[in-house]
Design a protein around this motif. Structure first.
Motif, PDB file in Angstrom:
ATOM      1  N   ASP A 253       0.849  -1.190   0.000  1.00 33.83           N
ATOM      2  CA  ASP A 253       0.000   0.000   0.000  1.00 33.83           C
ATOM      3  C   ASP A 253       0.888   1.245   0.000  1.00 33.83           C
ATOM      4  O   ASP A 253       0.503   2.289  -0.522  1.00 33.83           O
ATOM      5  CB  ASP A 253      -0.902   0.032   1.245  1.00 33.83           C
ATOM      6  N   TYR A 254       2.048   1.120   0.630  1.00 34.04           N
ATOM      7  CA  TYR A 254       3.050   2.189   0.646  1.00 34.04           C
ATOM      8  C   TYR A 254       4.324   1.645  -0.010  1.00 34.04           C
ATOM      9  O   TYR A 254       4.487   0.446  -0.184  1.00 34.04           O
ATOM     10  CB  TYR A 254       3.367   2.632   2.075  1.00 34.04           C
ATOM     11  N   ASP A 255       5.222   2.543  -0.351  1.00 29.81           N
ATOM     12  CA  ASP A 255       6.440   2.158  -1.056  1.00 29.81           C
ATOM     13  C   ASP A 255       7.438   1.512  -0.101  1.00 29.81           C
ATOM     14  O   ASP A 255       7.989   2.172   0.778  1.00 29.81           O
ATOM     15  CB  ASP A 255       7.058   3.401  -1.714  1.00 29.81           C
ATOM     16  N   MET A 256       7.678   0.234  -0.275  1.00 26.90           N
ATOM     17  CA  MET A 256       8.584  -0.499   0.613  1.00 26.90           C
ATOM     18  C   MET A 256      10.030  -0.016   0.481  1.00 26.90           C
ATOM     19  O   MET A 256      10.833  -0.203   1.390  1.00 26.90           O
ATOM     20  CB  MET A 256       8.487  -1.999   0.289  1.00 26.90           C
ATOM     21  N   ARG A 257      10.355   0.637  -0.635  1.00 27.74           N
ATOM     22  CA  ARG A 257      11.735   1.108  -0.821  1.00 27.74           C
ATOM     23  C   ARG A 257      12.121   2.173   0.205  1.00 27.74           C
ATOM     24  O   ARG A 257      13.308   2.421   0.441  1.00 27.74           O
ATOM     25  CB  ARG A 257      11.910   1.664  -2.242  1.00 27.74           C
ATOM     26  N   ILE A 258      11.107   2.802   0.804  1.00 29.66           N
ATOM     27  CA  ILE A 258      11.377   3.790   1.866  1.00 29.66           C
ATOM     28  C   ILE A 258      12.092   3.116   3.034  1.00 29.66           C
ATOM     29  O   ILE A 258      12.935   3.723   3.694  1.00 29.66           O
ATOM     30  CB  ILE A 258      10.052   4.422   2.351  1.00 29.66           C
TER      31      ILE A 258
END
Length: 350
Positions: free
Chosen positions: A135-140
C-alpha cells in the motif's frame, strides 16, 4: 463494567466529538480496515489536550480541556466473536498503565450507544502491514531503517516481559504488522493489546494455561496445541515479523501458504535449515539505494544480514524452550545494526 468506566472516567471522550472529528466516520478519514476487526481513522480531535488532560478546571464531567491533536481513532465492531467489552477494557487498562517510547500512547476512549472506540496518538507513517502489502512504497524502508524498527519493537516486548513494576509481566499475544505503527520519525509503536495477558509476580513456570488466541500465521504452535502461554509465545510471533521485514511480504502471502498452511514462519525455518533463505530476501534490499542515490554496497552488510537471520531463526523454533528471551533478541539485533552502520561509515570514508 461501570467500575471500569468510573476508574477511567478521565479518559472518556464523547461520541459526538469523535463523530464531528471524523465527519461521522467518513471514508475520507479512513486509514485502514482489517477484516471486520476494526477500522482506523485519522482525524483532528478538537476536544482533548493530550499533554495535560486535567489542565483546565471547572469543566462538565466528561468534558476534556479544549485543544486539538491529530489522532488515530480505532473503531471496533459492536458485534464481534474476537473482540468484546472485556477485550476493550483490557486494552485500556494495559495502555493506561504502561509508558514506553515504543508502545502507543492512549489518549482516550468512548463506549457509548453501541460503539467501542479507542483514541491513540497519531502514527503518521502508517502501519507496517501497509508496507508489506505494498500500500506504501517499501523502498522507503532501507535495511538500516528496518533494523531500527525491529529493535524498537523488541525493546517494547523486553519491557513488557521483564521490566514492569511489581515484577509482573505482560504477554501481548498478537504481535503482527497490523499492530506495529510508525510515527513521523519512523519510530515503531506497538498497539493491539486487547488479547494481552497479565501474569502476577512469581507465577510458577512463568506460564499460564489459557485458550489459544491469535492469527494462524503468527501464533506459537506449542501454545496453540497445549494452551501453555509463555513470553516465548510472543518471541515466536516476533520472529515471524522479523522474517516478514527481511522478505518484504506478509506471513500469509499465497507464495508461502502454498508451501505451508501456516505461511512464512515454517517456510523460513525450513529455508534456514536448507541454507536457501537468502533466495527469499526482499529484492529491494539487494540493490539498495541510499538517501543520496548511491548504491549501498549492494544492500545489507553480510554480517548484519547473517546475525539478523540467525536470531530470527531462533525465534521461530518449534518449541518454547528453544527460543531466546527478548533480552537476547535485542542484543543480537543491535549487533546486526552495528555491523550495518559500520559498513555505511566505511563507505562514506572511502
Amino acid at each position: 463494567m461501570d467500575s471500569n468506566e468510573t476508574k477511567l472516567g478521565h479518559l472518556k471522550i464523547r461520541l459526538g466529538d469523535i463523530k464531528l472529528a471524523t465527519n461521522n466516520f467518513s471514508e475520507t478519514h479512513t486509514i485502514a480496515s482489517w477484516d471486520g476487526e476494526c477500522t482506523l481513522y485519522r482525524a483532528e480531535l478538537h476536544c482533548f489536550d493530550k499533554v495535560n488532560p486535567s489542565s483546565e478546571k471547572g469543566k462538565n464531567k466528561g468534558d476534556h480541556p479544549k485543544g486539538h491533536n491529530i489522532v488515530v481513532i480505532k473503531r471496533y465492531p459492536s458485534r464481534s466473536d474476537c473482540y468484546g467489552v472485556e477485550e476493550f477494557f483490557t486494552e485500556i487498562e494495559m495502555l493506561s498503565s504502561v509508558e514506553h517510547p515504543n508502545i502507543v500512547t492512549l489518549i482516550g476512549f468512548c463506549i457509548e450507544d453501541s460503539e467501542m472506540i479507542l483514541v491513540t496518538e497519531n502514527v503518521s507513517n502508517g502501519y507496517l502491514d501497509g508496507y508489506l502489502r505494498n500500500d506504501y512504497d517499501m523502498r522507503i524502508l532501507i535495511w538500516e531503517k528496518r533494523l531500527k524498527i525491529c529493535i524498537e519493537v523488541a525493546n517494547a516486548l523486553e519491557h513488557l516481559h521483564f521490566e514492569m513494576e511489581d515484577q509482573k509481566m505482560i504477554i501481548h499475544r498478537d504481535i503482527c504488522p497490523y499492530n506495529i505503527g510508525l510515527d513521523e520519525n519512523w519510530r515503531a509503536k506497538i498497539d493491539g493489546f486487547g488479547d494481552c495477558v497479565f501474569l502476577p509476580p512469581n507465577q510458577e513456570d512463568e506460564a499460564v494455561y489459557i485458550n489459544s488466541r491469535g492469527r494462524s500465521s503468527y501464533i506459537d504452535l506449542e501454545y496453540e496445541k497445549t494452551g501453555k502461554l509463555k513470553r516465548e509465545s510472543d518471541v515466536y510471533s516476533f520472529g515471524v515479523v522479523l522474517f516478514e521485514i527481511l522478505c518484504g511480504r506478509t506471513a500469509f502471502d499465497p507464495i508461502y501458504k502454498k508451501e505451508n498452511v501456516r505461511g512464512l514462519g515454517p517456510v523460513a525455518r525450513q529455508s534456514c535449515y536448507m541454507g536457501t533463505l537468502e533466495d527469499m530476501i526482499d529484492p529491494i534490499l539487494k540493490d539498495e539505494i541510499g538517501e543520496n542515490n548511491f548504491v549501498l554496497s549492494k544492500g545489507p552488510n553480510k554480517d548484519s544480514l547473517h546475525t539478523f537471520m540467525n536470531i530470527a531463526y531462533q525465534c521461530v523454533a518449534e518449541t518454547q524452550d528453544q527460543r531466546p528471551t527478548m533480552k537476547v533478541v535485542v542484543k543480537e539485533l543491535e549487533k546486526a545494526l552495528s555491523f550495518q552502520v559500520s559498513q555505511f561509515s566505511k563507505t562514506l570514508t572511502f
